[in-house]
Motif scaffolding. Structure first.
Motif, PDB file in Angstrom:
ATOM      1  N   ASP A  63       0.824  -1.209   0.000  1.00  0.00           N
ATOM      2  CA  ASP A  63       0.000   0.000   0.000  1.00  0.00           C
ATOM      3  C   ASP A  63       0.859   1.262   0.000  1.00  0.00           C
ATOM      4  O   ASP A  63       0.425   2.311  -0.469  1.00  0.00           O
ATOM      5  CB  ASP A  63      -0.912   0.020   1.232  1.00  0.00           C
ATOM      6  CG  ASP A  63      -1.936  -1.098   1.211  1.00  0.00           C
ATOM      7  OD1 ASP A  63      -2.508  -1.361   0.141  1.00  0.00           O
ATOM      8  OD2 ASP A  63      -2.155  -1.714   2.276  1.00  0.00           O
ATOM      9  N   ALA A  64       2.060   1.171   0.572  1.00  0.00           N
ATOM     10  CA  ALA A  64       2.943   2.331   0.675  1.00  0.00           C
ATOM     11  C   ALA A  64       4.380   1.851   0.840  1.00  0.00           C
ATOM     12  O   ALA A  64       4.631   0.672   1.094  1.00  0.00           O
ATOM     13  CB  ALA A  64       2.536   3.201   1.859  1.00  0.00           C
ATOM     14  N   PHE A  65       5.303   2.798   0.707  1.00  0.00           N
ATOM     15  CA  PHE A  65       6.728   2.515   0.836  1.00  0.00           C
ATOM     16  C   PHE A  65       7.294   3.232   2.051  1.00  0.00           C
ATOM     17  O   PHE A  65       6.889   4.359   2.353  1.00  0.00           O
ATOM     18  CB  PHE A  65       7.484   3.005  -0.407  1.00  0.00           C
ATOM     19  CG  PHE A  65       6.947   2.477  -1.699  1.00  0.00           C
ATOM     20  CD1 PHE A  65       6.970   1.126  -1.992  1.00  0.00           C
ATOM     21  CD2 PHE A  65       6.416   3.346  -2.643  1.00  0.00           C
ATOM     22  CE1 PHE A  65       6.477   0.643  -3.199  1.00  0.00           C
ATOM     23  CE2 PHE A  65       5.934   2.880  -3.853  1.00  0.00           C
ATOM     24  CZ  PHE A  65       5.958   1.520  -4.127  1.00  0.00           C
ATOM     25  N   ILE A  66       8.273   2.596   2.692  1.00  0.00           N
ATOM     26  CA  ILE A  66       8.996   3.196   3.801  1.00  0.00           C
ATOM     27  C   ILE A  66      10.475   3.148   3.425  1.00  0.00           C
ATOM     28  O   ILE A  66      11.023   2.069   3.194  1.00  0.00           O
ATOM     29  CB  ILE A  66       8.787   2.422   5.126  1.00  0.00           C
ATOM     30  CG1 ILE A  66       7.306   2.119   5.385  1.00  0.00           C
ATOM     31  CG2 ILE A  66       9.449   3.157   6.284  1.00  0.00           C
ATOM     32  CD1 ILE A  66       6.383   3.306   5.398  1.00  0.00           C
ATOM     33  N   VAL A  67      11.115   4.291   3.367  1.00  0.00           N
ATOM     34  CA  VAL A  67      12.524   4.366   2.995  1.00  0.00           C
ATOM     35  C   VAL A  67      13.318   4.854   4.200  1.00  0.00           C
ATOM     36  O   VAL A  67      12.995   5.893   4.792  1.00  0.00           O
ATOM     37  CB  VAL A  67      12.741   5.322   1.800  1.00  0.00           C
ATOM     38  CG1 VAL A  67      14.222   5.441   1.460  1.00  0.00           C
ATOM     39  CG2 VAL A  67      11.945   4.836   0.584  1.00  0.00           C
ATOM     40  N   GLY A  68      14.348   4.091   4.554  1.00  0.00           N
ATOM     41  CA  GLY A  68      15.216   4.484   5.654  1.00  0.00           C
ATOM     42  C   GLY A  68      15.972   5.753   5.328  1.00  0.00           C
ATOM     43  O   GLY A  68      16.478   5.925   4.222  1.00  0.00           O
ATOM     44  N   LEU A  69      16.026   6.654   6.279  1.00  0.00           N
ATOM     45  CA  LEU A  69      16.696   7.939   6.110  1.00  0.00           C
ATOM     46  C   LEU A  69      17.960   7.929   6.971  1.00  0.00           C
ATOM     47  O   LEU A  69      17.880   8.022   8.200  1.00  0.00           O
ATOM     48  CB  LEU A  69      15.749   9.058   6.551  1.00  0.00           C
ATOM     49  CG  LEU A  69      15.955  10.445   6.015  1.00  0.00           C
ATOM     50  CD1 LEU A  69      15.929  10.464   4.484  1.00  0.00           C
ATOM     51  CD2 LEU A  69      14.899  11.368   6.558  1.00  0.00           C
ATOM     52  N   PRO A  70      19.146   7.783   6.352  1.00  0.00           N
ATOM     53  CA  PRO A  70      20.394   7.691   7.120  1.00  0.00           C
ATOM     54  C   PRO A  70      20.889   9.066   7.583  1.00  0.00           C
ATOM     55  O   PRO A  70      21.760   9.669   6.973  1.00  0.00           O
ATOM     56  CB  PRO A  70      21.369   7.041   6.133  1.00  0.00           C
ATOM     57  CG  PRO A  70      20.872   7.436   4.791  1.00  0.00           C
ATOM     58  CD  PRO A  70      19.375   7.571   4.929  1.00  0.00           C
ATOM     59  N   LEU A  71      20.305   9.532   8.657  1.00  0.00           N
ATOM     60  CA  LEU A  71      20.682  10.829   9.220  1.00  0.00           C
ATOM     61  C   LEU A  71      22.018  10.719   9.947  1.00  0.00           C
ATOM     62  O   LEU A  71      22.427   9.626  10.356  1.00  0.00           O
ATOM     63  CB  LEU A  71      19.605  11.307  10.193  1.00  0.00           C
ATOM     64  CG  LEU A  71      18.213  11.512   9.606  1.00  0.00           C
ATOM     65  CD1 LEU A  71      17.193  11.730  10.717  1.00  0.00           C
ATOM     66  CD2 LEU A  71      18.201  12.663   8.624  1.00  0.00           C
ATOM     67  N   ASN A  72      22.679  11.864  10.122  1.00  0.00           N
ATOM     68  CA  ASN A  72      23.877  11.896  10.959  1.00  0.00           C
ATOM     69  C   ASN A  72      23.462  11.628  12.400  1.00  0.00           C
ATOM     70  O   ASN A  72      22.289  11.781  12.759  1.00  0.00           O
ATOM     71  CB  ASN A  72      24.563  13.260  10.846  1.00  0.00           C
ATOM     72  CG  ASN A  72      25.176  13.475   9.469  1.00  0.00           C
ATOM     73  OD1 ASN A  72      25.787  12.581   8.906  1.00  0.00           O
ATOM     74  ND2 ASN A  72      24.988  14.675   8.927  1.00  0.00           N
ATOM     75  N   MET A  73      24.421  11.263  13.237  1.00  0.00           N
ATOM     76  CA  MET A  73      24.097  10.930  14.626  1.00  0.00           C
ATOM     77  C   MET A  73      23.468  12.102  15.378  1.00  0.00           C
ATOM     78  O   MET A  73      22.694  11.896  16.302  1.00  0.00           O
ATOM     79  CB  MET A  73      25.336  10.412  15.366  1.00  0.00           C
ATOM     80  CG  MET A  73      25.800   9.049  14.873  1.00  0.00           C
ATOM     81  SD  MET A  73      24.482   7.792  14.788  1.00  0.00           S
ATOM     82  CE  MET A  73      24.114   7.556  16.510  1.00  0.00           C
ATOM     83  N   ASP A  74      23.730  13.333  14.951  1.00  0.00           N
ATOM     84  CA  ASP A  74      23.114  14.493  15.601  1.00  0.00           C
ATOM     85  C   ASP A  74      21.732  14.814  15.027  1.00  0.00           C
ATOM     86  O   ASP A  74      21.113  15.805  15.399  1.00  0.00           O
ATOM     87  CB  ASP A  74      24.035  15.714  15.520  1.00  0.00           C
ATOM     88  CG  ASP A  74      24.240  16.236  14.095  1.00  0.00           C
ATOM     89  OD1 ASP A  74      23.664  15.669  13.134  1.00  0.00           O
ATOM     90  OD2 ASP A  74      24.994  17.217  13.941  1.00  0.00           O
ATOM     91  N   GLY A  75      21.247  13.971  14.087  1.00  0.00           N
ATOM     92  CA  GLY A  75      19.922  14.160  13.502  1.00  0.00           C
ATOM     93  C   GLY A  75      19.903  15.029  12.254  1.00  0.00           C
ATOM     94  O   GLY A  75      18.855  15.211  11.644  1.00  0.00           O
TER      95      GLY A  75
END
Length: 153
Positions: A63-75
């Motif tokens: 129904d939808a997609f979820i893509v991981g967002l590789p943020l820096n450790m500080d967000g």
């Protein structure tokens, strides 16, 4: 970050661990908030074989997609998080389903730990952890966005 409103009719999701050489994929369903890894697909500088991805999406019908967002450790954003967000937008545009992003900090590290704990090879080149990382991203997202009490199933 704005609140994400997920339509209650959405029950199945496809998760992605975006990478420049491989893209991990998992399929999950919201009722149990569980997911299973699928075989990762190869990418060339972050660009997947769109025809292969079309076949996978046609087979699983998320129904939808979820893509991981590789943020820096500080967000903060990173070059990879910007590329992953662009990949999410392309998924949405090509396959006409909503794509959500989800903070994936440390999921690849956690996935490697799972493989090692289960006696897997530490040479992660061939024994890709990308599918497991996609599974962890998707399960984490579903836990963060549970069905509301009383939602129709």
């Amino acid at each position: 970050m704005p609140e994400v409103i997920v339509p209650e009719r959405f029950n199945s999701f496809m998760g992605f661990d975006f990478g420049t050489q491989r893209i991990g994929i998992a399929i999950g369903q919201r009722i149990t908030a569980s997911a299973n890894p699928l075989a990762p697909i190869k990418a060339r500088d972050g660009v997947p074989d769109w025809d292969l991805l079309q076949r996978i999406i046609t087979e699983w019908q998320p129904d939808a997609f979820i893509v991981g967002l590789p943020l820096n450790m500080d967000g903060s954003d990173s070059e990879m998080s910007r590329r992953a967000a662009k990949f999410a937008k392309r998924l949405e545009g090509r396959f006409h389903r909503p794509a959500y992003t989800h903070d994936e900090r440390l999921t690849s590290y956690e996935a490697k730990g799972i493989v090692i704990a289960e006696g897997g090879n530490r040479n992660f080149g061939e024994n890709s952890v990308d599918g497991i990382a996609a599974q962890l991203i998707l399960e984490s997202w579903m836990i963060a966005h549970p069905r509301e009490q009383g939602e129709s199933r």
